[in-house]
Each structure stands twice: as structure tokens, then as C-alpha cells.
Design a protein around this motif. Structure first.
Motif, PDB file in Angstrom:
ATOM      1  N   SER A 104      19.990 -65.845  43.448  1.00 56.38           N
ATOM      2  CA  SER A 104      20.009 -65.514  42.021  1.00 56.38           C
ATOM      3  C   SER A 104      19.220 -64.231  41.826  1.00 56.38           C
ATOM      4  O   SER A 104      18.659 -63.696  42.767  1.00 56.38           O
ATOM      5  CB  SER A 104      19.385 -66.644  41.192  1.00 56.38           C
ATOM      6  OG  SER A 104      18.004 -66.750  41.505  1.00 56.38           O
ATOM      7  N   ASN A 105      19.158 -63.777  40.563  1.00 55.92           N
ATOM      8  CA  ASN A 105      18.349 -62.606  40.243  1.00 55.92           C
ATOM      9  C   ASN A 105      17.126 -63.066  39.460  1.00 55.92           C
ATOM     10  O   ASN A 105      17.224 -63.278  38.249  1.00 55.92           O
ATOM     11  CB  ASN A 105      19.138 -61.583  39.437  1.00 55.92           C
ATOM     12  CG  ASN A 105      18.253 -60.425  38.996  1.00 55.92           C
ATOM     13  OD1 ASN A 105      17.128 -60.280  39.448  1.00 55.92           O
ATOM     14  ND2 ASN A 105      18.764 -59.601  38.107  1.00 55.92           N
ATOM     15  N   PRO A 106      15.983 -63.187  40.105  1.00 59.76           N
ATOM     16  CA  PRO A 106      14.793 -63.659  39.407  1.00 59.76           C
ATOM     17  C   PRO A 106      14.070 -62.573  38.614  1.00 59.76           C
ATOM     18  O   PRO A 106      13.130 -62.870  37.890  1.00 59.76           O
ATOM     19  CB  PRO A 106      13.902 -64.164  40.549  1.00 59.76           C
ATOM     20  CG  PRO A 106      14.270 -63.272  41.697  1.00 59.76           C
ATOM     21  CD  PRO A 106      15.744 -62.997  41.526  1.00 59.76           C
ATOM     22  N   LYS A 107      14.517 -61.320  38.710  1.00 62.18           N
ATOM     23  CA  LYS A 107      13.773 -60.207  38.112  1.00 62.18           C
ATOM     24  C   LYS A 107      14.299 -59.760  36.757  1.00 62.18           C
ATOM     25  O   LYS A 107      13.721 -58.894  36.130  1.00 62.18           O
ATOM     26  CB  LYS A 107      13.754 -59.030  39.086  1.00 62.18           C
ATOM     27  CG  LYS A 107      13.035 -59.375  40.381  1.00 62.18           C
ATOM     28  CD  LYS A 107      13.059 -58.231  41.332  1.00 62.18           C
ATOM     29  CE  LYS A 107      12.419 -58.644  42.658  1.00 62.18           C
ATOM     30  NZ  LYS A 107      12.547 -57.615  43.666  1.00 62.18           N
ATOM     31  N   GLY A 108      15.427 -60.292  36.312  1.00 59.09           N
ATOM     32  CA  GLY A 108      15.946 -59.938  34.996  1.00 59.09           C
ATOM     33  C   GLY A 108      16.699 -58.628  34.983  1.00 59.09           C
ATOM     34  O   GLY A 108      17.085 -58.093  36.009  1.00 59.09           O
ATOM     35  N   LEU A 109      16.902 -58.108  33.754  1.00 60.41           N
ATOM     36  CA  LEU A 109      17.679 -56.890  33.537  1.00 60.41           C
ATOM     37  C   LEU A 109      16.773 -55.741  33.148  1.00 60.41           C
ATOM     38  O   LEU A 109      15.689 -55.946  32.608  1.00 60.41           O
ATOM     39  CB  LEU A 109      18.676 -57.094  32.395  1.00 60.41           C
ATOM     40  CG  LEU A 109      19.666 -58.243  32.494  1.00 60.41           C
ATOM     41  CD1 LEU A 109      20.497 -58.323  31.223  1.00 60.41           C
ATOM     42  CD2 LEU A 109      20.561 -58.072  33.691  1.00 60.41           C
ATOM     43  N   ILE A 110      17.269 -54.528  33.395  1.00 61.44           N
ATOM     44  CA  ILE A 110      16.615 -53.346  32.844  1.00 61.44           C
ATOM     45  C   ILE A 110      17.679 -52.549  32.100  1.00 61.44           C
ATOM     46  O   ILE A 110      18.877 -52.757  32.280  1.00 61.44           O
ATOM     47  CB  ILE A 110      15.932 -52.491  33.939  1.00 61.44           C
ATOM     48  CG1 ILE A 110      16.947 -51.987  34.977  1.00 61.44           C
ATOM     49  CG2 ILE A 110      14.814 -53.267  34.612  1.00 61.44           C
ATOM     50  CD1 ILE A 110      16.356 -51.002  35.965  1.00 61.44           C
ATOM     51  N   ASP A 111      17.250 -51.634  31.234  1.00 56.47           N
ATOM     52  CA  ASP A 111      18.178 -50.887  30.392  1.00 56.47           C
ATOM     53  C   ASP A 111      19.078 -49.921  31.151  1.00 56.47           C
ATOM     54  O   ASP A 111      20.153 -49.594  30.676  1.00 56.47           O
ATOM     55  CB  ASP A 111      17.410 -50.100  29.326  1.00 56.47           C
ATOM     56  CG  ASP A 111      17.289 -50.890  28.037  1.00 56.47           C
ATOM     57  OD1 ASP A 111      18.014 -51.890  27.887  1.00 56.47           O
ATOM     58  OD2 ASP A 111      16.473 -50.518  27.187  1.00 56.47           O
ATOM     59  N   ARG A 112      18.640 -49.446  32.261  1.00 64.46           N
ATOM     60  CA  ARG A 112      19.427 -48.464  33.015  1.00 64.46           C
ATOM     61  C   ARG A 112      20.748 -49.076  33.478  1.00 64.46           C
ATOM     62  O   ARG A 112      20.793 -50.177  34.001  1.00 64.46           O
ATOM     63  CB  ARG A 112      18.622 -47.983  34.217  1.00 64.46           C
ATOM     64  CG  ARG A 112      19.333 -46.952  35.044  1.00 64.46           C
ATOM     65  CD  ARG A 112      18.413 -46.406  36.111  1.00 64.46           C
ATOM     66  NE  ARG A 112      19.158 -45.873  37.222  1.00 64.46           N
ATOM     67  CZ  ARG A 112      18.627 -45.526  38.376  1.00 64.46           C
ATOM     68  NH1 ARG A 112      17.332 -45.658  38.564  1.00 64.46           N
ATOM     69  NH2 ARG A 112      19.368 -45.045  39.343  1.00 64.46           N
ATOM     70  N   GLN A 113      21.832 -48.318  33.270  1.00 60.52           N
ATOM     71  CA  GLN A 113      23.148 -48.788  33.706  1.00 60.52           C
ATOM     72  C   GLN A 113      23.515 -48.160  35.042  1.00 60.52           C
ATOM     73  O   GLN A 113      23.067 -47.061  35.375  1.00 60.52           O
ATOM     74  CB  GLN A 113      24.215 -48.450  32.671  1.00 60.52           C
ATOM     75  CG  GLN A 113      24.108 -49.297  31.428  1.00 60.52           C
ATOM     76  CD  GLN A 113      25.385 -49.260  30.616  1.00 60.52           C
ATOM     77  OE1 GLN A 113      26.123 -48.299  30.628  1.00 60.52           O
ATOM     78  NE2 GLN A 113      25.645 -50.344  29.904  1.00 60.52           N
TER      79      GLN A 113
END
Length: 184
Positions: free
Chosen positions: A57-66
């Protein structure tokens, strides 16, 4: 008749030299056998050569950069398949995405294939994480069969912390498909 002109210390030196040279040969043969798994481990740990990571899974979340992830497929001439890559995906870094490759067996025989992959730019390999992928196992297609092959992945948000990758806006995930040789 040959006469042995070596003194006992010279004989001992020759035996010692022969022992060390023999040990060196054994070490070099062992190193040759160990090189491939050690290199594979090195690539997996560092992402060297575009080697991707495996995650649950992705435990670090999202960032705004696409970032845009593009997909490519190549099929070795020994494999009678066509493989259509997934369409590009543009999303926030960290978002988990699932895309689908479509494979079609062009032959009248059941054929097993395996995909190998890499990511470019190579330095992004350590940040590219696959949760599920058809490339983890061999794929067997019956004569004329068409199958969808999903890949679930995310780009690790830590990519944004790497100053060398601050200008990267596109990543390409490329697969090369090979026929699995049953006789090997």
C-alpha cells in the motif's frame, strides 16, 4: 632423470603459493555464481537500472505535485502475442492507480510468457511501487485468447524530496514480454 634442486623452505613457499592460488580460484568461481543474485538484490534495494519496488500500500499519502506515468510494451519475436499498453495516467504523486495492459495470443497453441520491466528515468525506479502486477508471475494464454493484465502502482511521495528529480514530470513503465521456454 630430474633432480629436485629445491630446498625445503622453497618447497614450503611453493605449496603455500599453490594453496593461495587454489583458494583464489574457488573464491572467483563462487563470486561468479553469486554475482547475479547480488546484483538483483542491489537493483531492488537501490532502484538501479529502473528497477521498481514492491509494496502492499502507500502509507505516505498524496502530495500536490502531479506526474504522468506512460506505459510501453515490447514483445520478443519468439512470443506470438500482441500486447497493447495501458493509456497514460496523470495524477497526484502518491495516488494508487490501476491500469490494464491487453494481451492477445496470435497462435493456435497455448503459450506461456513472462514480462520483465524497467522504469525511465532510471533514477525514479526506487520511487515506483507496484502493489499488484501481471509481471510477478508467468502468463499463459490459450490459442486466440485475449486477456486484460492489470498493474496497480503508486509513485512514492519521497520522489519530491530528491532534488535531482525535481524537474521530472513523466515516468515510463516499460515491459518486454518473452516466451517461457518449457525445455530449459
Amino acid at each position: 632423470m630430474a633432480i629436485d634442486t629445491l630446498t625445503p623452505p622453497q618447497r614450503n613457499n611453493n605449496r603455500r603459493l599453490a594453496f593461495w592460488l587454489g583458494l583464489l580460484v574457488v573464491f572467483m568461481v563462487g563470486a561468479a555464481y553469486a554475482a547475479v543474485p547480488i546484483y538483483a538484490l542491489f537493483c531492488k534495494v537501490t532502484g538501479f537500472g529502473g528497477t521498481t519496488q514492491v509494496a502492499s500500500s502507500n502509507p505516505k499519502g498524496l502530495i500536490d505535485r502531479q506526474i504522468t506515468v506512460r506505459f510501453d510494451s515490447n514483445v520478443d519475436s519468439s512470443l506470438p502475442w500482441t500486447v497493447v499498453p495501458a493509456k497514460p495516467v496523470t495524477d497526484k504523486i502518491g495516488n494508487v492507480e490501476t491500469v490494464v495492459f491487453t494481451a492477445h495470443n496470435l497462435s493456435n497453441k497455448t503459450v506461456t510468457g513472462q514480462a520483465i520491466f524497467n522504469v525511465t528515468p532510471e533514477a525514479t525506479g526506487i520511487y515506483f511501487n507496484k502493489i499488484e502486477c501481471f509481471c510477478f508471475t508467468q502468463q499463459t494464454l490459450k490459442p486466440g485468447e485475449t486477456v486484460d493484465m492489470p498493474v496497480t502502482f503508486f509513485v512514492d511521495p519521497d520522489l519530491a524530496k530528491n532534488g535531482d528529480l525535481k524537474t521530472v514530470r513523466d515516468i515510463t513503465l516499460s515491459y518486454t514480454f518473452y516466451a517461457e521456454n518449457k525445455g530449459s
